[in-house]
Design an enzyme around this catalytic site. Sequence first.
Site, PDB file in Angstrom:
ATOM      1  N   SER A   1     -32.042 101.062 -23.023  1.00  0.00           N
ATOM      2  CA  SER A   1     -32.722  99.808 -23.557  1.00  0.00           C
ATOM      3  C   SER A   1     -31.954  98.913 -24.499  1.00  0.00           C
ATOM      4  CB  SER A   1     -33.703 100.759 -24.470  1.00  0.00           C
ATOM      5  OG  SER A   1     -34.394  99.607 -25.120  1.00  0.00           O
TER       6      SER A   1
ATOM      7  N   LYS B   1     -37.603 107.309 -22.601  1.00  0.00           N
ATOM      8  CA  LYS B   1     -37.433 105.871 -22.326  1.00  0.00           C
ATOM      9  C   LYS B   1     -38.664 105.323 -21.946  1.00  0.00           C
ATOM     10  CE  LYS B   1     -35.573 101.742 -21.660  1.00  0.00           C
ATOM     11  NZ  LYS B   1     -36.727 100.815 -21.324  1.00  0.00           N
TER      12      LYS B   1
ATOM     13  N   HIS C   1     -40.435 105.064 -25.118  1.00  0.00           N
ATOM     14  CA  HIS C   1     -39.890 104.007 -25.963  1.00  0.00           C
ATOM     15  C   HIS C   1     -40.795 102.825 -25.685  1.00  0.00           C
ATOM     16  CE1 HIS C   1     -37.460 100.710 -25.821  1.00  0.00           C
ATOM     17  NE2 HIS C   1     -36.628 101.168 -26.960  1.00  0.00           N
ATOM     18  N   ASN C   2     -40.833 102.609 -24.308  1.00  0.00           N
ATOM     19  CA  ASN C   2     -41.456 101.278 -23.867  1.00  0.00           C
ATOM     20  C   ASN C   2     -42.851 101.310 -24.103  1.00  0.00           C
ATOM     21  OD1 ASN C   2     -39.201 101.041 -22.653  1.00  0.00           O
ATOM     22  ND2 ASN C   2     -39.811  99.924 -20.711  1.00  0.00           N
TER      23      ASN C   2
ATOM     24  N   GLU D   1     -42.885 100.022 -27.735  1.00  0.00           N
ATOM     25  CA  GLU D   1     -42.420  98.754 -27.678  1.00  0.00           C
ATOM     26  C   GLU D   1     -43.784  97.863 -27.364  1.00  0.00           C
ATOM     27  OE1 GLU D   1     -39.092  97.774 -24.695  1.00  0.00           O
ATOM     28  OE2 GLU D   1     -40.681  96.616 -23.645  1.00  0.00           O
ATOM     29  N   TYR D   2     -44.446  98.359 -26.064  1.00  0.00           N
ATOM     30  CA  TYR D   2     -45.878  97.440 -25.979  1.00  0.00           C
ATOM     31  C   TYR D   2     -46.805  97.475 -26.907  1.00  0.00           C
ATOM     32  CZ  TYR D   2     -45.829  97.556 -20.733  1.00  0.00           C
ATOM     33  OH  TYR D   2     -45.341  97.372 -19.530  1.00  0.00           O
TER      34      TYR D   2
HETATM   35  C1  6PG Z   1     -35.902  97.866 -22.774  1.00  0.00           C
HETATM   36  C2  6PG Z   1     -37.152  97.151 -22.353  1.00  0.00           C
HETATM   37  C3  6PG Z   1     -36.868  96.929 -20.729  1.00  0.00           C
HETATM   38  C4  6PG Z   1     -37.729  95.857 -20.203  1.00  0.00           C
HETATM   39  C5  6PG Z   1     -38.914  96.424 -19.943  1.00  0.00           C
HETATM   40  C6  6PG Z   1     -40.274  95.411 -19.982  1.00  0.00           C
HETATM   41  O1  6PG Z   1     -35.956  98.828 -23.487  1.00  0.00           O
HETATM   42  O2  6PG Z   1     -34.755  97.185 -22.687  1.00  0.00           O
HETATM   43  O3  6PG Z   1     -38.178  98.038 -22.373  1.00  0.00           O
HETATM   44  O4  6PG Z   1     -36.920  98.168 -20.058  1.00  0.00           O
HETATM   45  O5  6PG Z   1     -37.941  94.858 -21.082  1.00  0.00           O
HETATM   46  O6  6PG Z   1     -38.918  96.708 -18.513  1.00  0.00           O
HETATM   47  O7  6PG Z   1     -41.286  96.024 -19.345  1.00  0.00           O
HETATM   48  P1  6PG Z   1     -42.462  95.145 -18.907  1.00  0.00           P
HETATM   49  O8  6PG Z   1     -42.309  94.152 -18.090  1.00  0.00           O
HETATM   50  O9  6PG Z   1     -43.487  96.247 -18.347  1.00  0.00           O
HETATM   51  O10 6PG Z   1     -42.996  94.446 -20.417  1.00  0.00           O
END
Ligand code: 6PG
Length: 468
Positions: free
Chosen positions: A132, A186, A189-190, A193-194
Amino acid sequence: MTNSTPLIGLYGLGTMGSALALNMADHGIAVAVSNRSADAIDAFVEEAGPLAARITPSADLDALIAALPTPRLLLAMIPSTGPMDGFLDAVIPKLAKGDTVIDAGNADFHDTRRRASRLDEHGLHFVGLGVSGGEEGARHGPSMMMGGSEQSWARLEPILTAIAARYDGAPCVARLGPDGAGHFVKTVHNGIEYADMQMLAEVTEILRHGGGWSTKRIASLLDDWNAGPLESYLTEITAKILRYDDPDTGGPAVDTILDRAGQKGTGRWTVIEAVKLGQSATLIEAAVAGRAWSSEKALREAMESRFGKERAPMEIDAAALERAVLAARVLEYAQGFRILGAASEHYGWALDPARIAEIWRAGCIIRARLLDDISAAFAEDPPMGQIVLSAHFEQTLKSGVPALRSVVSQAQGAGYAVPVLSAALGFWDTMRQGRGTAHIIQAQRDFFGRHGFDRIDGTGPHHGPWWD
Ligand code: 6PG
């Protein structure tokens, strides 16, 4: 110029692969590189400048594999969907027992588990490495979540430790468990993030349209937040984004961007896996729904013209909003860690939540000051393993939830969509009730299907008087 013997091979010189290879070279790690289309290899080596001395360009997979000492470390930064299976088809016959293949993309952890057992049949190791931090992180220090064998970790650790982000000097990388554990972490984590991104979008909307604030004024508020407990990379970049004007219109750059958000799948995977594990990540689900609905622009426009989009002004109490967002962020992380806990138990991974919070403190997209408290809370073994019960967050929640309630009720009363903020409140209000609403559900199930229920006196199963 002579190239030293590469320690690792890297296949896939897209944005992330190139940045990781340069990061390795920058840290004195000799790396062999290759790519499906050979043109990119020359261009990459040229751009590497003096770092090219530590880079061995390899025209194809055969050359890449031949350049590596055995047992080999071969990292692939290619799409973790079909292309990864094709890559494995190609490399398995070329590798030797004891070699390790590393998938450093965002993979569905079920695929990682399947691939790990496939390689295991050939005496090969497979590592799912969550990376990430975007391009900048990959180049100068990502946070990395490793899933794989102890043997692979022993060989990879010096390399990953050298290139990882650092928090107070500690590298943000760890072996979290076997096979799919790293990719699962991970994925969650995402998901977080969302939710965090959507929450900041909701806050911006409330301030801009409810409060009538300019984008620059919102940016200043976010900067203030970023100097306190809400400090995070996403808070910081949202402030930066809001300061930009569009060179053509002269107005805020964000106003020129179509309100249709992309998604590659990790948020959705988080929600799916949470539900499969008997959990529910309602804040993340709300954010995934927000992205899905954002793509239905034509329908939204049709509904706006049929029903109107009236929204009332709001009284903004910036200090209360800050407390509300902090409480919601605690609940967002709490949900994320609950999914991790459920997966750890189900798959027997023994994930260490304190360690995960630690390696998320720098390098990754969700890095936030709060993670320091979260790692401390988990290290102290909070009651029932839940950070919401940790002394670290008692005051934050006690003062933040009333503020969250006021923000959500005001926003909803005024007609603003706040799906993540309201999901946070819904989660809170459900979980702080020792007796909830499920007795009605149980009665209904029994009524229509004789499913039975336990009584509050502990006896059961019983049927209701409706069956007498
Ligand atoms: C990270 C981000 C990276 C990427 C996502 C975006 O941790 O560096 O999460 O993995 O920006 O894949 O995901 P979306 O296209 O689903 O928003």
